[in-house]
Design a protein around this motif. Structure first.
Motif: not given
Length: 206
Positions: A131-137, A64-65, A70-71, A109-113
């Motif tokens: 760009l695909l941003c993967h964060g919380t969830g 999980p991210c 984050d990724v 963490p938080g970068t995807a948002q």
């Protein structure tokens, strides 16, 4: 964990990654034990992740991210240009993985948002690929801890470009990635314009 901020007005804020990171892009393809601990810390059950690696060390693992990292995923060519920019003239990078034609940059963490919001205000975003941003969830598939052996018939679809080596790696934040993406987009657009005939070159913005 807080990440360093890159201030484009202050060139002295540029650093080549975390303290102790050698200059130039590292090429580590092996995850150390400390790096494996960091990856496993993303899960609610890190011992189970370690158990999976013990049983099947050559298999990718889904993590999980939003907790440890984050990724941000970019098409391979653009992603590699961003990675080169981060190491040549920027603050460096955290771990990076290659996954089925895309490059996964592990970020704070938080970068995807934050990154999509920053790109929404950036005029050069139109010159960038999606760009695909993967964060919380969200979850991501991380490569095996060790690269494939020489007996493998083809390059693996999932591998580490910069493998995790420490328990608390430095990770770029949204501002650092935006800085690198914008400069790659500008350079790419400039190269394209330079190759056009003079009469076909775009007019400069007023």
């Amino acid at each position: 964990m807080t990440s360093r901020q890159y201030d484009p007005r202050d060139p002295s804020s540029l650093r080549r990654g975390a303290p102790g990171t050698p200059s130039g892009l590292p090429r580590s393809a092996h995850v150390t034990l400390a790096g494996a601990d960091w990856l496993a810390s993303a899960s609610r059950f890190p011992r189970s992740v370690h158990a999976l690696w013990i049983d099947c060390p050559a298999n990718p693992v889904v993590l999980p991210c939003g907790v440890a990292f984050d990724v941000v995923s970019a098409p391979d060519l653009f992603g590699r240009r961003v990675l080169d920019r981060l190491w040549e003239k920027g603050p460096g990078s955290g771990p990076v993985a290659a996954q089925r034609g895309r490059l996964q940059l592990f970020a704070a963490p938080g970068t995807a948002q934050r990154l999509p919001a920053l790109l929404g205000w950036e005029e050069w975003a139109r010159a960038m690929p999606p760009l695909l941003c993967h964060g919380t969830g969200d979850t991501v598939t991380v490569p095996p801890l060790y690269p494939s052996g020489p007996e493998e018939p083809a390059p693996p679809v999932s591998r580490w470009v910069v493998a995790p080596e420490v328990r608390h790696p430095w990770l770029p934040d949204a501002e650092a990635l935006l800085w690198a993406c914008v400069r790659v987009a500008r350079a790419t657009a400039g190269s394209s314009s330079a190759g056009l005939p003079a009469q076909a070159a775009p007019e400069p913005a007023l």
